[in-house]
Every structure is written in C-alpha cells, then in structure tokens.
Enzyme design. Structure first.
Site, PDB file in Angstrom:
ATOM      1  N   ASP A 207       0.871  -1.178   0.000  1.00  0.00           N
ATOM      2  CA  ASP A 207       0.000   0.000   0.000  1.00  0.00           C
ATOM      3  C   ASP A 207       0.908   1.228   0.000  1.00  0.00           C
ATOM      4  OD1 ASP A 207      -3.278  -0.017   1.366  1.00  0.00           O
ATOM      5  OD2 ASP A 207      -2.281   1.739   0.479  1.00  0.00           O
TER       6      ASP A 207
ATOM      7  N   ASP B  23      -2.887   4.827  -2.398  1.00  0.00           N
ATOM      8  CA  ASP B  23      -3.928   5.431  -1.574  1.00  0.00           C
ATOM      9  C   ASP B  23      -4.291   6.826  -2.085  1.00  0.00           C
ATOM     10  OD1 ASP B  23      -4.400   6.950   1.486  1.00  0.00           O
ATOM     11  OD2 ASP B  23      -5.423   5.081   1.000  1.00  0.00           O
TER      12      ASP B  23
ATOM     13  N   HIS C 191     -11.237  -2.352   3.492  1.00  0.00           N
ATOM     14  CA  HIS C 191     -11.139  -1.996   4.922  1.00  0.00           C
ATOM     15  C   HIS C 191     -11.871  -0.696   5.238  1.00  0.00           C
ATOM     16  CE1 HIS C 191      -8.239   0.259   2.733  1.00  0.00           C
ATOM     17  NE2 HIS C 191      -8.119   1.089   3.758  1.00  0.00           N
TER      18      HIS C 191
HETATM   19  O1  TEU Z   1      -9.439   5.980   1.820  1.00  0.00           O
HETATM   20  C1  TEU Z   1      -9.829   7.089   1.121  1.00  0.00           C
HETATM   21  C2  TEU Z   1     -11.258   7.305   1.170  1.00  0.00           C
HETATM   22  O2  TEU Z   1     -11.808   7.839   0.293  1.00  0.00           O
HETATM   23  C3  TEU Z   1     -11.965   6.768   2.324  1.00  0.00           C
HETATM   24  O3  TEU Z   1     -11.463   7.290   3.451  1.00  0.00           O
HETATM   25  C4  TEU Z   1     -13.358   7.224   2.283  1.00  0.00           C
HETATM   26  O4  TEU Z   1     -13.454   8.512   2.561  1.00  0.00           O
HETATM   27  C5  TEU Z   1     -14.171   6.490   3.220  1.00  0.00           C
HETATM   28  O5  TEU Z   1     -13.589   5.940   4.205  1.00  0.00           O
HETATM   29  C6  TEU Z   1     -14.919   5.518   2.450  1.00  0.00           C
HETATM   30  O6  TEU Z   1     -16.178   6.015   2.389  1.00  0.00           O
HETATM   31  C7  TEU Z   1      -8.049   5.788   1.895  1.00  0.00           C
HETATM   32  C8  TEU Z   1      -7.790   4.566   2.741  1.00  0.00           C
HETATM   33  O7  TEU Z   1      -8.366   3.459   2.110  1.00  0.00           O
HETATM   34  C9  TEU Z   1      -8.409   4.837   4.090  1.00  0.00           C
HETATM   35  O8  TEU Z   1      -8.346   3.717   4.935  1.00  0.00           O
HETATM   36  C10 TEU Z   1      -7.673   5.998   4.728  1.00  0.00           C
HETATM   37  O9  TEU Z   1      -8.322   6.326   5.922  1.00  0.00           O
HETATM   38  C11 TEU Z   1      -7.672   7.198   3.802  1.00  0.00           C
HETATM   39  O10 TEU Z   1      -7.388   6.890   2.450  1.00  0.00           O
HETATM   40  C12 TEU Z   1      -6.588   8.159   4.220  1.00  0.00           C
HETATM   41  O11 TEU Z   1      -5.336   7.557   4.015  1.00  0.00           O
END
Ligand code: TEU
Ligand code: CA
Length: 586
Positions: free
Chosen positions: A106, A229, A360
């Site tokens: 990641d 990400d 997740h």
């Molecule tokens: O997620 C980005 C993201 O768009 C999600 O956070 C979204 O806003 C929401 O959780 C889903 O509806 C990525 C990662 O997958 C997430 O775990 C992180 O929290 C986020 O970026 C910041 O790194």
C-alpha cells in the site's frame, strides 16, 4: 501458473488474476498481543493458496503512530514493530513467491504522518528547507486568528486554531476543518484527512523524487506492485479557493480543487517513467480514486498513457447513501446495474476495471446488499460474489469476504475505534443529531465493520489471537469461520474457490465482451460475457423472494449447461431467493 496460458496479446497478467486484500491488524496474530502481524500472515499462506488467489495486497505495515491505522506513515522504509521486522517481511515475501503468488504494498503518499521526519523538519518554521514539502499558508486576513473559544476541534486533534482564520473553508474527510494551525509559526497546514496526516505538496519536485525513490526501494526488495492510496488527490489547485457550502454548510466542498487536480496525470506519467518503465518484470498498479469519473479513469488506465493499470472507483459503493455515507438509503438494483454497466461499457475498448464489494473502508457486503440472517447468508454472499467476479475486470476479495463475514454488533460508541466514524459522531451529535440514530448509521456503514478480526475457528478468540483482540471478535464466529467453511463443500469459501478457478480456466470470463440484460428489472441482475465462440450467462436474484425467469431467457438458454450455481438443482422457470446461476454455451 494457469495465468500464462490465458495471456492475450498484451502481457497484462493481472487481467486474469484475483487479488486478496489483507488488513494486517486484523488477519492473524502470531505473538498474542491481540494485533495481527506479518508472521501471522506467513503462517496462513497455504489457506490463501488453496483459495486460489494470485496476488496479496497488504494494507500499510510501515512505522506509524496508527492515528488512522497505518495510513499515517512516519517511516516509508521499515516495518512497524507492531507488525514485525523487515526480516519478517522478507520471509513473508519469499513464502508468497514460493507459492506462485505475488504481493503488492500500500503506497500512502498523498500525505505522511505528522511524526514523519519530513514534516517534523517542515514545521520547524517558515524558513525550513522542507517547508514547501507540505501545504503551509498564513491565517486568512480578517479571520480572528486567536479565535478564543471560537475554534472547534476536528476529531481528536488538539486545538485546530480558529477555523474562521483557516486559509480556506475546506472540510476534512474525517470531519472538521482541513486546516490545522501550528502553534510555532501560527501558520496553518492542509490535511484532507486527520490533523496527523498532513498533505504532501506534489508541486515540489523534491517531494516527487523522494516518493519515487522509496517506491524503487520496495521494488528492489521484490514486491510486485502498489495499491496507491487516494492517489487522485495529489494535485491541488494551487490557489486553494474556497469550496461551495453544501448540506450542513459547516465547511466548503474543496473536492473540485483536489479530486483529479490539474497536474495529476502529469505526475502519474512521471511516476511511471521514473519507477516502473525500466523494470523487466510486469508489475501491478491500482490507484484508489475517490470521486474519479469514467472519463478520467479511461485516461488513467489507458496502457498507451503509462499511468496506472486500474483504479478503484467509488460510484457503486455510494448508491445507498443519503445526506452522508452514514445516512442509510435502500439500494435500487437498477441504480447498481446502471452504474456497474456504465463502467463495463466505458472501459471496454480502453483501460481496465477493478471489481470490489469490500475493503477496509466499506461495511460487509452480505450485510449491505445481501441478507446476513441464518437462512440466506451463504446464498446471498455467494450470489454477490458470483455477480461481481464474472464482470470484466480484476476482482478483489477482502479478508473474510470468502467466508461471508458480516457487519458487527457495536453496542455503544465506546466500541467504535475508527477515526472517520468518531469524527462523524462528534460532529453530528454537536450539530444536534440524536446520538442513537448516529450510532445506527455507524453500525450500518462504519469502517470498523470491515476490521473485526478474521474468524479462523470457533474458539474464544476465533483462532485470531491467544491474547485480547484489539477489536472485539464478531460473536457469530462460532458458526462463521474458516475451519467450518473449509470443511463444508457448500460454504461461501468453496464457492469462491470455484469462482476463482473458473476465471483461471475460462478466457471468456477474462476477455469476453460484457452485455447487461434486464436493465430495468429491480429484482434480477443478468448479463452475458462473449468471447470467440463461447458465451456465458450470469443470472442472479437480489431479493428474498422467488422470481420467474423472463421467458425469452428461458428459451434462449434452456439447453446451455449450468457451470456454477449456489442453490442446488435449478428450476428453469424460477430463480429462487438470492440464487445465482452461470450457464455456458459454445
Ligand atoms: O481511503 C480514502 C477514502 O476515500 C476513504 O477514506 C473514504 O473517505 C471512506 O472511508 C470511504 O467512504 C483511503 C484509505 O483506504 C483509508 O483507509 C484511509 O483512511 C484514507 O485513504 C486516508 O489515508
Ligand atoms: Ca501481534
């Protein structure tokens, strides 16, 4: 590996691959501290190999204060002691490769942790050599910088300083302002996520080169690619204009100024040239892209442009949102078909789709689009898997999805760990919403639903740990667990094995054209995949009621053998509740 035989003209091995996502904190704990780790994953690789998956995607395992469970990285070239050591990592990677599988890491480079040396140096002051590695701006003129008593904290952060003096009105993904005032200089820094996740300034070529160097470091170590990400947020409109005020009007929507920003394609092409282009091996890159449009996705995934191999788009996981993701609305099947159908057609000629229900950040799909009750949990979970995996694209299986794991019963807000959920709860209750209703929304949509520990067996801690799990085990692990599933040929696990084997043995399911059928039907999901002389029909019932099969379909497919089903011998005229069928005609 079966993969080679399926290669079409292009060497995109990942078109016929299935990826399995591991959330290390919750997969398998090897030292009894209640937190999953690398040695725990290594000990479970035979289970994954038996499932038949080709690639493992590891959510972050780098040193991190864990403010956002690792998506806040303080050192990109090491492993957090919580998860083990670089030696543990090398052992895992070697064991994955020995089993003919691949491993992707990641890559979290839209932001770092505020404890990363880069940010520590950057916040030393306006003259820091790394000041421009992040987005620092002075307080907005006329805003009352001191803002005694006026500033409101975004989730968990020490005082954000006066928000009215923030450089612009953007809100953070995790609620509250997207700006944090720094005591030392009085200036503000941008954080689209938590205040402990300051955004990197990709306008600065030093930042980009530093990122490319750490990526090459991991590729030199043997990893097979990256899941990137929020990679479509790295280019911001440098003017950082205010956003329009929507809904509760607390913060402006800055997304038009940072989602697929002005230089994002330029940066990804540069990254491809600097990191991937010269490498002999064909790697896998998938960009997580909230808010990405089909138009941009075609540009991002066009092999001729050398950006990424595929993207994660969010359209189909937002169709049951009301005012926010925590405001639950029923899904209309025609909306789901319209959305997934559009992406199938839109990337048919150029580019490539990723296919996912779970990760997740999403609640468990069987609880969301299926029926997680005892009667139909297995059948609706296998129906959902069948429909997703047989679309055109690369399927992603999130840990526990292959067992039909469900959302978890969070008794109170004390059970909630996720920073996004806690941010939303704080802001919603402060805005006067009924705490019980807000908690209901978290139960249905909170990310902790995906993060309850993996259910390996029916023992006290589900075989996940000999210690106290960091997040409670879902009490239904006594019936829903890997040991029981592996022992039961009718389980969700064995259905996923059959699905993955089918993709590995049928070129039509990899390369075949996609045609949506019954687009206006609110109960049945049906489509065909056609390739050379082979055609597949996929027919599925998204309801708990029996539904008659449209007569023309009955006629057309009466003599085509069933190659996969989830409800025993079929009745040609009726599709049973949550039933899925796959017919093959040559
Ligand atoms: O997620 C980005 C993201 O768009 C999600 O956070 C979204 O806003 C929401 O959780 C889903 O509806 C990525 C990662 O997958 C997430 O775990 C992180 O929290 C986020 O970026 C910041 O790194
Ligand atoms: Ca552990």
């Amino acid at each position: 590996m079966a993969l080679d035989g399926l290669r079409d003209a292009d060497d995109a091995w990942w078109k016929s691959a299935v990826v399995y996502q591991i959330y290390p904190r919750s997969f398998a704990d090897s030292n009894g501290d209640g937190i999953g780790d690398l040695a725990g994953i290594t000990a479970r690789l035979d289970y994954l190999m038996e499932l038949g998956v080709d690639v493992l995607w590891l959510s972050p395992v780098y040193p991190s204060p864990q403010d956002d469970n690792g998506y806040d990285i303080s050192d990109y070239r090491d492993i957090d002691p919580l998860f083990g050591t670089l030696a543990d990592f090398d052992r895992l990677l070697a064991s994955v490769h020995e089993r003919g599988m691949r491993l992707v890491m990641d890559l979290v480079v839209n932001h770092t942790s505020d404890e990363h040396p880069w940010f520590r140096e950057s916040r030393e002051g306006p003259n820091s050599a790394k000041r421009d590695w992040y987005w620092w701006r002075p307080a907005r003129k006329g805003g009352d910088a001191a803002g005694e008593g006026e500033g409101s904290e975004s989730a968990g952060s020490e005082s954000a300083g006066s928000e009215s003096a923030a450089p612009n009105n953007w809100g953070s993904f995790f609620s509250g302002s997207a700006w944090q005032q720094d005591g030392a200089s009085g200036e503000y820094y941008l954080h689209l996520f938590s205040p402990k996740q300051p955004d990197l300034n990709w306008e600065n070529p030093q930042v980009r080169q530093a990122v490319y160097a750490l990526m090459r470091w991991w590729l030199d170590r043997g990893v097979d690619g990256f899941r990137m990400d929020v990679i479509n947020l790295i280019s911001k409109d440098p003017d950082l204009p205010d956003g329009a005020l929507h809904g509760d009007g607390l913060y402006g929507d800055g997304s038009p100024y940072y989602i697929c920003g002005p230089r994002v394609h330029e940066y990804l092409r540069e990254m491809h040239r600097e990191v991937f282009a010269g490498r002999p091996e064909r790697l896998l890159t998938v960009g997580e892209m909230p808010g990405v449009t089909l138009e941009h996705a075609r540009l991002f995934t066009d092999p001729a442009r050398g950006e990424v191999d595929m993207v994660f788009q969010f359209e189909h996981v937002g169709l049951d949102f009301g005012r926010s993701k925590f405001d639950v609305r029923p899904l209309r099947l025609t909306d789901l078909k319209a959305s997934l159908g559009r992406w199938q057609t839109g990337l048919a000629e150029v580019g490539w789709n990723s296919l996912y229900w779970n990760n997740h950040d999403q609640p468990r799909i069987v609880s969301r689009f299926g029926d997680d009750g005892p009667e139909y949990r297995v059948r609706s979970a296998t129906m959902l898997g069948t429909v997703l995996h047989l679309h055109r694209g690369t399927p992603y299986v999130y840990q526990g999805e292959e067992l039909g794991m469900t959302n978890a019963p969070f008794a109170s807000i004390e059970d909630v760990h996720d920073i996004e959920a806690l941010g939303h709860y704080t802001q919603a209750v402060r805005a006067g919403e009924d705490p019980a209703r807000v908690l209901d929304g978290l139960r249905a949509r909170g990310r902790d639903n995906a993060r309850t520990p993996m259910q390996w067996d029916a023992s006290e801690h589900a075989g996940f740990t000999t210690g106290i799990p960091w997040l409670p085990i879902n009490p239904n692990h006594t019936t829903i667990n890997a040991a029981a599933a592996v022992a039961d040929p009718e389980s969700v696990y064995h259905h996923y094995r059959r699905l993955i084997a089918l993709r590995h043995s049928e070129p039509a399911l990899v390369h075949g054209d996609f045609t949506m059928l019954l687009a206006d039907d609110e109960r049945l999901y049906a489509f065909t995949r056609r390739y050379r002389d082979t055609t597949f029909l996929v027919l599925a019932n998204f309801t708990g009621e029996a539904v008659p099969v449209p007569v023309d379909l009955v006629a057309e497919w009466a003599d085509a053998p069933l190659v996969l089903g989830n409800a025993g011998p079929i009745d040609a005229k009726v599709v049973r509740p949550w039933e899925a069928r796959v017919h093959r005609r040559v």
